[in-house]
Design a protein around this motif. Structure first.
Motif, PDB file in Angstrom:
ATOM      1  N   ALA A 246       0.803  -1.219   0.000  1.00  0.00           N
ATOM      2  CA  ALA A 246       0.000   0.000   0.000  1.00  0.00           C
ATOM      3  C   ALA A 246       0.846   1.284   0.000  1.00  0.00           C
ATOM      4  N   LEU A 247       2.162   1.165  -0.102  1.00  0.00           N
ATOM      5  CA  LEU A 247       3.012   2.373  -0.069  1.00  0.00           C
ATOM      6  C   LEU A 247       2.757   3.264  -1.271  1.00  0.00           C
ATOM      7  N   ARG A 248       2.722   4.566  -1.029  1.00  0.00           N
ATOM      8  CA  ARG A 248       2.537   5.535  -2.089  1.00  0.00           C
ATOM      9  C   ARG A 248       3.865   6.140  -2.565  1.00  0.00           C
ATOM     10  N   PRO A 249       4.803   6.469  -1.657  1.00  0.00           N
ATOM     11  CA  PRO A 249       6.075   7.015  -2.140  1.00  0.00           C
ATOM     12  C   PRO A 249       6.833   5.966  -2.958  1.00  0.00           C
ATOM     13  N   PRO A 250       7.747   6.408  -3.807  1.00  0.00           N
ATOM     14  CA  PRO A 250       8.532   5.440  -4.587  1.00  0.00           C
ATOM     15  C   PRO A 250       9.332   4.514  -3.672  1.00  0.00           C
ATOM     16  N   ARG A 251       9.410   3.256  -4.072  1.00  0.00           N
ATOM     17  CA  ARG A 251      10.229   2.275  -3.352  1.00  0.00           C
ATOM     18  C   ARG A 251      11.601   2.237  -4.001  1.00  0.00           C
ATOM     19  N   LEU A 252      12.632   2.323  -3.176  1.00  0.00           N
ATOM     20  CA  LEU A 252      13.995   2.325  -3.682  1.00  0.00           C
ATOM     21  C   LEU A 252      14.717   1.081  -3.183  1.00  0.00           C
ATOM     22  N   PRO A 253      15.343   0.326  -4.080  1.00  0.00           N
ATOM     23  CA  PRO A 253      16.070  -0.858  -3.621  1.00  0.00           C
ATOM     24  C   PRO A 253      17.303  -0.434  -2.835  1.00  0.00           C
ATOM     25  N   GLY A 254      17.495  -1.002  -1.666  1.00  0.00           N
ATOM     26  CA  GLY A 254      18.572  -0.580  -0.784  1.00  0.00           C
ATOM     27  C   GLY A 254      19.955  -0.993  -1.218  1.00  0.00           C
ATOM     28  N   ASP A 255      20.066  -2.000  -2.079  1.00  0.00           N
ATOM     29  CA  ASP A 255      21.374  -2.549  -2.421  1.00  0.00           C
ATOM     30  C   ASP A 255      22.278  -1.585  -3.186  1.00  0.00           C
ATOM     31  N   ALA A 256      21.721  -0.775  -4.063  1.00  0.00           N
ATOM     32  CA  ALA A 256      22.553   0.029  -4.957  1.00  0.00           C
ATOM     33  C   ALA A 256      22.699   1.494  -4.536  1.00  0.00           C
ATOM     34  N   LEU A 257      22.093   1.905  -3.434  1.00  0.00           N
ATOM     35  CA  LEU A 257      22.102   3.313  -3.057  1.00  0.00           C
ATOM     36  C   LEU A 257      23.417   3.716  -2.393  1.00  0.00           C
ATOM     37  N   THR A 258      23.885   4.912  -2.742  1.00  0.00           N
ATOM     38  CA  THR A 258      25.108   5.451  -2.150  1.00  0.00           C
ATOM     39  C   THR A 258      24.753   6.235  -0.888  1.00  0.00           C
ATOM     40  N   VAL A 259      25.774   6.662  -0.159  1.00  0.00           N
ATOM     41  CA  VAL A 259      25.553   7.488   1.029  1.00  0.00           C
ATOM     42  C   VAL A 259      24.824   8.764   0.634  1.00  0.00           C
ATOM     43  N   ALA A 260      25.215   9.379  -0.473  1.00  0.00           N
ATOM     44  CA  ALA A 260      24.551  10.609  -0.938  1.00  0.00           C
ATOM     45  C   ALA A 260      23.077  10.337  -1.255  1.00  0.00           C
ATOM     46  N   ASP A 261      22.786   9.211  -1.886  1.00  0.00           N
ATOM     47  CA  ASP A 261      21.393   8.852  -2.186  1.00  0.00           C
ATOM     48  C   ASP A 261      20.589   8.715  -0.891  1.00  0.00           C
ATOM     49  N   LEU A 262      21.184   8.040   0.088  1.00  0.00           N
ATOM     50  CA  LEU A 262      20.486   7.772   1.360  1.00  0.00           C
ATOM     51  C   LEU A 262      20.296   9.027   2.199  1.00  0.00           C
ATOM     52  N   ASP A 263      21.082  10.051   1.928  1.00  0.00           N
ATOM     53  CA  ASP A 263      21.012  11.295   2.693  1.00  0.00           C
ATOM     54  C   ASP A 263      20.017  12.291   2.100  1.00  0.00           C
ATOM     55  N   ALA A 264      19.246  11.874   1.117  1.00  0.00           N
ATOM     56  CA  ALA A 264      18.271  12.762   0.471  1.00  0.00           C
ATOM     57  C   ALA A 264      17.210  13.203   1.471  1.00  0.00           C
ATOM     58  N   PRO A 265      16.777  14.453   1.390  1.00  0.00           N
ATOM     59  CA  PRO A 265      15.742  14.947   2.308  1.00  0.00           C
ATOM     60  C   PRO A 265      14.459  14.133   2.194  1.00  0.00           C
ATOM     61  N   GLY A 266      13.874  13.827   3.342  1.00  0.00           N
ATOM     62  CA  GLY A 266      12.584  13.153   3.374  1.00  0.00           C
ATOM     63  C   GLY A 266      12.629  11.655   3.138  1.00  0.00           C
ATOM     64  N   LEU A 267      13.813  11.097   2.949  1.00  0.00           N
ATOM     65  CA  LEU A 267      13.920   9.665   2.683  1.00  0.00           C
ATOM     66  C   LEU A 267      13.712   8.866   3.977  1.00  0.00           C
ATOM     67  N   ALA A 268      13.068   7.720   3.859  1.00  0.00           N
ATOM     68  CA  ALA A 268      12.846   6.827   4.995  1.00  0.00           C
ATOM     69  C   ALA A 268      13.303   5.430   4.604  1.00  0.00           C
ATOM     70  N   VAL A 269      13.556   4.609   5.604  1.00  0.00           N
ATOM     71  CA  VAL A 269      13.898   3.206   5.370  1.00  0.00           C
ATOM     72  C   VAL A 269      12.917   2.336   6.139  1.00  0.00           C
ATOM     73  N   LEU A 270      12.512   1.237   5.522  1.00  0.00           N
ATOM     74  CA  LEU A 270      11.606   0.269   6.127  1.00  0.00           C
ATOM     75  C   LEU A 270      12.360  -1.040   6.268  1.00  0.00           C
ATOM     76  N   THR A 271      12.504  -1.541   7.506  1.00  0.00           N
ATOM     77  CA  THR A 271      13.218  -2.797   7.718  1.00  0.00           C
ATOM     78  C   THR A 271      12.451  -3.716   8.656  1.00  0.00           C
ATOM     79  N   GLY A 272      12.926  -4.924   8.708  1.00  0.00           N
ATOM     80  CA  GLY A 272      12.553  -5.852   9.752  1.00  0.00           C
ATOM     81  C   GLY A 272      13.715  -5.898  10.729  1.00  0.00           C
ATOM     82  N   CYS A 273      13.750  -6.915  11.582  1.00  0.00           N
ATOM     83  CA  CYS A 273      14.867  -7.070  12.513  1.00  0.00           C
ATOM     84  C   CYS A 273      15.130  -8.556  12.715  1.00  0.00           C
ATOM     85  N   ALA A 274      16.255  -8.867  13.352  1.00  0.00           N
ATOM     86  CA  ALA A 274      16.580 -10.254  13.671  1.00  0.00           C
ATOM     87  C   ALA A 274      15.949 -10.660  14.994  1.00  0.00           C
ATOM     88  N   VAL A 275      16.027  -9.759  15.975  1.00  0.00           N
ATOM     89  CA  VAL A 275      15.550  -9.998  17.334  1.00  0.00           C
ATOM     90  C   VAL A 275      15.236  -8.639  17.940  1.00  0.00           C
TER      91      VAL A 275
END
Length: 182
Positions: A63-92
């Protein structure tokens, strides 16, 4: 603790985890699997994009509306973009400390993904919550993987104890506790 004595009822680990995570200024939400896509869509509606690591269940992003970005290829500069969020799970997750533990497994991605964007939304299955750090070590799927332990949004204090958030990582941490279906 009385709840840990033989014959005592088991502690409510999800409630303890949520309480401790809130102590660290994380925002905690509880939901069921059927409601998860809409909750995540609401939480991430204002993001300019959502970084999605490999192995993220498709239902999480349905149901996400913002664009989904694959995490594997993004650089530090890409990840530092204003308004960017990350969605993860966890191990424990650890109830006693309100800590989420990432080990770069499925739906977690590389460490950089959770340290650079300004917002981190982490889905924690309540079955992943353990009581304390010794239980965390026993519950790790692969104890040889490097770990990132996160207790609340990034924060630091100077000598005068003035708290500053977001200096070394996300300013905002949302934890979505996924309750078991009945």
């Amino acid at each position: 603790m009385a709840a840990d004595l033989p014959g005592s009822p088991a502690p409510d680990l999800p409630a303890r985890f949520a309480e401790r995570a809130r102590d660290y200024r994380a925002t905690v939400h509880r939901t069921r699997l059927g409601e998860l896509p809409e909750l995540l869509a609401g939480l991430l509606a204002t993001a300019s994009g959502v970084v999605v690591p490999a192995g993220t269940p498709p239902q999480w992003t349905a149901a996400l509306r913002p664009p989904r970005l694959p995490g594997d290829a993004l650089t530090v500069a890409d990840l530092d973009a204003p308004g960017l969020a990350v969605l993860t799970g966890c191990a424990v997750a650890v109830a006693e400390t309100g800590t989420i533990v990432l080990d770069a497994g499925p739906a977690q991605g590389r460490r950089l993904l959770t340290l650079v964007p300004d917002r981190h939304v982490c889905v924690v299955d309540e079955n992943q919550i353990v009581a304390d750090l010794p239980d965390m070590v026993r519950a790790l799927p692969d104890p040889t993987r490097p770990l990132t332990l996160i207790s609340g949004p990034s924060a630091t204090s100077d000598i005068e104890l003035n708290r500053v958030e977001g200096v070394h990582g996300p300013r905002r941490l949302d934890i979505v506790c996924l309750q078991p279906d009945r």
